[in-house]
Design a protein around this motif. Structure first.
Motif, mmCIF file in Angstrom:
data_model
loop_
_atom_site.group_PDB
_atom_site.id
_atom_site.type_symbol
_atom_site.label_atom_id
_atom_site.label_comp_id
_atom_site.label_asym_id
_atom_site.label_seq_id
_atom_site.Cartn_x
_atom_site.Cartn_y
_atom_site.Cartn_z
ATOM 1 N N LYS A 165 1.049 -1.069 0.077
ATOM 2 C CA LYS A 165 -0.149 -0.057 -0.283
ATOM 3 C C LYS A 165 0.770 1.341 0.027
ATOM 4 N N ASN A 196 1.765 2.332 -3.629
ATOM 5 C CA ASN A 196 0.631 2.109 -3.607
ATOM 6 C C ASN A 196 1.295 0.957 -5.299
ATOM 7 N N PRO A 230 -0.524 -1.995 -7.165
ATOM 8 C CA PRO A 230 -1.493 -3.001 -7.656
ATOM 9 C C PRO A 230 -1.582 -4.098 -6.983
ATOM 10 N N CYS A 251 -4.227 -7.942 -4.952
ATOM 11 C CA CYS A 251 -4.843 -8.797 -5.304
ATOM 12 C C CYS A 251 -4.964 -9.733 -3.853
ATOM 13 N N LYS A 269 -9.812 -9.935 6.114
ATOM 14 C CA LYS A 269 -9.704 -8.507 5.688
ATOM 15 C C LYS A 269 -9.909 -7.545 6.422
ATOM 16 N N ASP A 295 -8.005 -2.429 1.961
ATOM 17 C CA ASP A 295 -8.755 -1.790 1.351
ATOM 18 C C ASP A 295 -9.806 -1.852 -0.098
ATOM 19 N N PRO A 296 -11.169 -2.292 0.528
ATOM 20 C CA PRO A 296 -11.896 -2.747 -0.509
ATOM 21 C C PRO A 296 -12.019 -2.926 -1.622
ATOM 22 N N ARG A 297 -11.151 -1.915 -2.089
ATOM 23 C CA ARG A 297 -11.212 -1.909 -3.989
ATOM 24 C C ARG A 297 -10.090 -2.979 -3.788
ATOM 25 N N ASP A 298 -9.309 -3.181 -2.916
ATOM 26 C CA ASP A 298 -8.254 -4.336 -3.866
ATOM 27 C C ASP A 298 -9.622 -6.006 -3.620
ATOM 28 N N SER A 299 -8.908 -6.313 -4.694
ATOM 29 C CA SER A 299 -9.595 -7.680 -5.457
ATOM 30 C C SER A 299 -9.180 -8.959 -4.418
#
Length: 201
Positions: free
Chosen positions: A131, A134, A136, A138, A160, A166-170
């Motif tokens: 994070k 930055n 990306p 999964c 989680k 991060d809720p945006r992460d798969s």
């Protein structure tokens, strides 16, 4: 993803050894014995390309596997294994941080976690590292077949919350035994590298 070609390319320990053909890279991080090699083998439908080991901590380099001349999987050394010396752990950390921080070809990091257990301190540290830079990410929860389906949601929630994900992460639940999650994970990977294709059955 119809797999037509997959091969081991190199074990690298420094940037000068990384491949120079600029293909996108998908890296895998996780504890020793979390099942990263089995995950790679299931994704590419090969039994032994990524060598699994009963000896934790055996992988000590960044292992590059090229798939379809289109993407690399980069397998990190497993972390959290007590018999690896402190000096060796520090060298691993420096090697991995250099890669994460500087490697422009890195398009997606798979953080591989054993779904049966809450993430370790090392898992949390790795996630926060990703994070910070930055990258990306999964989250891949392996060994899902070892848990009753009725408890999947509970285990995912623990993972989680422990990671402060991060809720945006798969997040993909995966089983190298049954193939659960293989198609979904390839969809995430293809999205990261900008490739659209049919999933090989």
């Amino acid at each position: 993803m119809k797999i037509t070609q997959s091969e081991f390319i190199i074990s690298a320990v420094r940037p000068s050894q990384y491949p120079v053909d600029a293909l996108p890279e998908i890296a895998l991080a996780g504890r020793s014995n979390v099942g990263k090699s089995s995950l790679i083998n299931k994704l590419i439908l090969r039994k032994n390309l990524a060598r699994t080991s009963s000896q934790p901590g055996k992988t000590q380099q960044l292992n590059y596997y090229r798939v379809n001349d289109m993407v690399y999987f980069v397998d990190f050394p497993g972390y959290g294994y007590a018999k690896v010396s402190k000096t060796q752990r520090e060298l691993f950390g420096q090697m991995i941080e250099t890669y994460i921080r500087d490697r422009k070809e890195l398009k997606l990091q798979l953080l591989v976690i054993d779904m049966r257990h809450a993430p370790s301190k090392d898992d949390v540290l790795m996630y926060h590292w990703l994070k910070h830079y930055n990258v990306p990410t999964c989250i891949v929860c392996t060994k899902a077949d070892k848990i009753p389906k009725s408890k999947w949601d509970k285990h995912v929630k623990v993972i989680k919350e422990t990671l402060e994900a991060d809720p945006r992460d798969s997040l993909v639940m995966f089983s190298s035994e049954t193939g659960l999650g293989r198609e979904k994970l390839w969809e995430v990977i293809n999205g990261a590298i900008g490739h659209i294709t049919e999933i090989d059955q």
